[in-house]
Design a protein around this motif. Structure first.
Motif, PDB file in Angstrom:
ATOM      1  N   SER A 233      10.594 -11.907   1.965  1.00  0.00           N
ATOM      2  CA  SER A 233      10.118 -11.233   0.885  1.00  0.00           C
ATOM      3  C   SER A 233      11.057 -10.467   0.301  1.00  0.00           C
ATOM      4  CB  SER A 233       8.871 -10.228   1.362  1.00  0.00           C
ATOM      5  OG  SER A 233       8.575  -9.327   0.582  1.00  0.00           O
ATOM      6  N   PRO A 234      11.205 -10.517  -1.127  1.00  0.00           N
ATOM      7  CA  PRO A 234      12.347  -9.554  -1.807  1.00  0.00           C
ATOM      8  C   PRO A 234      12.105  -8.023  -1.651  1.00  0.00           C
ATOM      9  CG  PRO A 234      10.989 -10.848  -3.453  1.00  0.00           C
ATOM     10  CD  PRO A 234      10.514 -11.678  -1.890  1.00  0.00           C
ATOM     11  N   TYR A 235      10.725  -7.901  -1.643  1.00  0.00           N
ATOM     12  CA  TYR A 235      10.109  -6.527  -1.653  1.00  0.00           C
ATOM     13  C   TYR A 235      10.736  -6.015  -0.088  1.00  0.00           C
ATOM     14  CZ  TYR A 235       7.556  -7.701  -5.549  1.00  0.00           C
ATOM     15  OH  TYR A 235       7.227  -8.142  -6.973  1.00  0.00           O
TER      16      TYR A 235
ATOM     17  N   TRP B 226      -1.847 -11.045   6.530  1.00  0.00           N
ATOM     18  CA  TRP B 226      -1.816  -9.522   5.892  1.00  0.00           C
ATOM     19  C   TRP B 226      -3.339  -9.432   5.074  1.00  0.00           C
ATOM     20  CZ3 TRP B 226       0.286 -14.317   4.491  1.00  0.00           C
ATOM     21  CH2 TRP B 226      -0.238 -15.024   3.281  1.00  0.00           C
TER      22      TRP B 226
ATOM     23  N   ALA C 179      -3.465  -4.469   1.160  1.00  0.00           N
ATOM     24  CA  ALA C 179      -3.212  -5.907   1.725  1.00  0.00           C
ATOM     25  C   ALA C 179      -1.891  -6.544   1.363  1.00  0.00           C
ATOM     26  CB  ALA C 179      -4.481  -6.800   1.749  1.00  0.00           C
ATOM     27  N   LYS C 180      -1.154  -5.735   1.079  1.00  0.00           N
ATOM     28  CA  LYS C 180       0.480  -6.331   0.726  1.00  0.00           C
ATOM     29  C   LYS C 180       1.395  -5.792   1.530  1.00  0.00           C
ATOM     30  CE  LYS C 180      -0.512  -7.118  -4.127  1.00  0.00           C
ATOM     31  NZ  LYS C 180       0.242  -8.341  -4.788  1.00  0.00           N
ATOM     32  N   LEU C 181       2.432  -6.512   1.344  1.00  0.00           N
ATOM     33  CA  LEU C 181       3.764  -6.240   2.212  1.00  0.00           C
ATOM     34  C   LEU C 181       4.980  -6.046   1.258  1.00  0.00           C
ATOM     35  CD1 LEU C 181       3.132  -9.362   4.496  1.00  0.00           C
ATOM     36  CD2 LEU C 181       2.759  -7.084   5.321  1.00  0.00           C
ATOM     37  N   PRO C 182       5.621  -5.207   1.655  1.00  0.00           N
ATOM     38  CA  PRO C 182       5.911  -4.312   2.750  1.00  0.00           C
ATOM     39  C   PRO C 182       5.206  -3.105   2.858  1.00  0.00           C
ATOM     40  CG  PRO C 182       7.629  -4.048   1.397  1.00  0.00           C
ATOM     41  CD  PRO C 182       6.858  -5.193   0.726  1.00  0.00           C
TER      42      PRO C 182
ATOM     43  N   GLU D 165       4.417   0.076  -0.834  1.00  0.00           N
ATOM     44  CA  GLU D 165       5.037  -0.311  -2.151  1.00  0.00           C
ATOM     45  C   GLU D 165       6.607  -0.013  -1.720  1.00  0.00           C
ATOM     46  OE1 GLU D 165       4.406  -1.520  -5.172  1.00  0.00           O
ATOM     47  OE2 GLU D 165       2.449  -1.927  -4.388  1.00  0.00           O
ATOM     48  N   SER D 166       7.315  -1.206  -2.188  1.00  0.00           N
ATOM     49  CA  SER D 166       8.698  -1.059  -2.027  1.00  0.00           C
ATOM     50  C   SER D 166       9.513   0.052  -2.619  1.00  0.00           C
ATOM     51  CB  SER D 166       9.280  -2.454  -2.122  1.00  0.00           C
ATOM     52  OG  SER D 166       9.172  -2.553  -3.680  1.00  0.00           O
ATOM     53  N   GLY D 167       9.223   0.343  -3.796  1.00  0.00           N
ATOM     54  CA  GLY D 167       9.982   1.334  -4.502  1.00  0.00           C
ATOM     55  C   GLY D 167       9.885   2.760  -3.702  1.00  0.00           C
TER      56      GLY D 167
ATOM     57  N   ASP E  78      10.231  -3.987 -10.888  1.00  0.00           N
ATOM     58  CA  ASP E  78       8.648  -3.855 -10.485  1.00  0.00           C
ATOM     59  C   ASP E  78       7.818  -4.529 -11.679  1.00  0.00           C
ATOM     60  OD1 ASP E  78       9.161  -2.474  -7.987  1.00  0.00           O
ATOM     61  OD2 ASP E  78       9.510  -0.514  -9.351  1.00  0.00           O
TER      62      ASP E  78
ATOM     63  N   SER F 223       7.229 -13.374  -8.122  1.00  0.00           N
ATOM     64  CA  SER F 223       5.855 -13.689  -7.400  1.00  0.00           C
ATOM     65  C   SER F 223       5.493 -14.995  -7.696  1.00  0.00           C
ATOM     66  CB  SER F 223       5.142 -12.727  -7.379  1.00  0.00           C
ATOM     67  OG  SER F 223       5.463 -11.345  -6.987  1.00  0.00           O
TER      68      SER F 223
END
Ligand SMILES: N[C@@H](CCC(=O)N[C@@H](CS)C(=O)NCC(=O)O)C(=O)O
Length: 222
Positions: A9-11, A37, A49-52, A63-65, A99, A107
């Motif tokens: 996952s890039p995130y 997930w 229900a999302k990663l990471p 949320e990666s940010g 983002d 995606s």
């Protein structure tokens, strides 16, 4: 401190790279109980229900940010944001382009490559979206900067580099090659120690996932 996610996952890689830049190796775990997930157990942790998703001693943050920002704030060492307000704003802009433009395009690439989604023109459509974000970054970027927006690795790099690694594998390099400065940045960034580690982990994780039959890709593991 642990991060629910998967190495392709890039995130997730954005968060891992930020932590590593601050000298910390974050534990990466599949979502409980068995890597699905969408499971009720994981939804109880992260209703998106999302990663990471980060778990810092019970403090849960999706949320990666925001995760990247939080890691930068709590881990010791100099901030990964530039000190100069304008440089910082440009770095935040580049991360935002990841983002809202590049990430959605990437995606689509992943949906197509991993799950067969999106139809025949999925890659072309995805790359148009990626190119829009990359074009905006290139337009506002200081062409002399060694990294995405600055002379040292920072948040814009952590956001952008894993996206470029996905484009290398499943996309079309023309979108990156369209701008000479961005192309040189891509080569430098992905050739750095941090870049090679990230890209190597992503490649191994993709290989393992793609080795599964399509029907067995409803859950992730390391
Ligand atoms: N905006 C989110 C995007 C995260 C995202 O899309 N993650 C993907 C994995 S790479 C995911 O969870 N996909 C599962 C789904 O959407 O059902 C972030 O920055 O963390």
């Amino acid at each position: 401190m642990k991060l629910y996610g998967v190495a392709f996952s890039p995130y997730a890689q954005r968060c891992l790279m930020v932590a590593r830049a601050k000298g910390h190796d974050l534990a990466l775990l599949p979502p409980p109980p068995d890597g699905d997930w969408r499971s009720p157990a994981y939804r109880a942790i992260n209703p998106l229900a999302k990663l990471p998703c980060l778990d810092d001693g019970g403090f849960i943050l999706p949320e990666s940010g925001p995760i990247a920002d939080y890691l930068d704030a709590v881990l010791p060492g100099p901030s990964l944001w530039p000190a100069d307000p304008r440089a910082r704003a440009r770095a935040a802009f580049a991360a935002r382009m990841v983002d809202v433009e590049i990430g959605p395009g990437v995606s689509m690439l992943l949906g197509h490559a991993l799950f067969g989604m999106g139809g025949e023109d999925a890659v072309a459509r995805a790359m148009r979206r990626v190119a829009r974000g990359l074009g905006a970054i290139a337009h506002f970027r200081d062409a002399a900067a060694r990294w995405a927006q600055d002379d040292r690795f920072g948040h814009a790099d952590a956001a952008l580099m894993p996206m470029l690694a996905v484009c290398d594998r499943f996309g079309d390099p023309a979108a990156i090659r369209a701008d000479a400065g961005l192309a040189a940045y891509r080569d430098r960034a992905l050739g750095s120690d941090a870049g090679r580690r990230m890209a190597g982990e992503m490649a191994a994780s993709f290989d393992a996932f793609l080795a599964r039959p399509l029907a067995a890709r409803g859950r992730i593991g390391q």
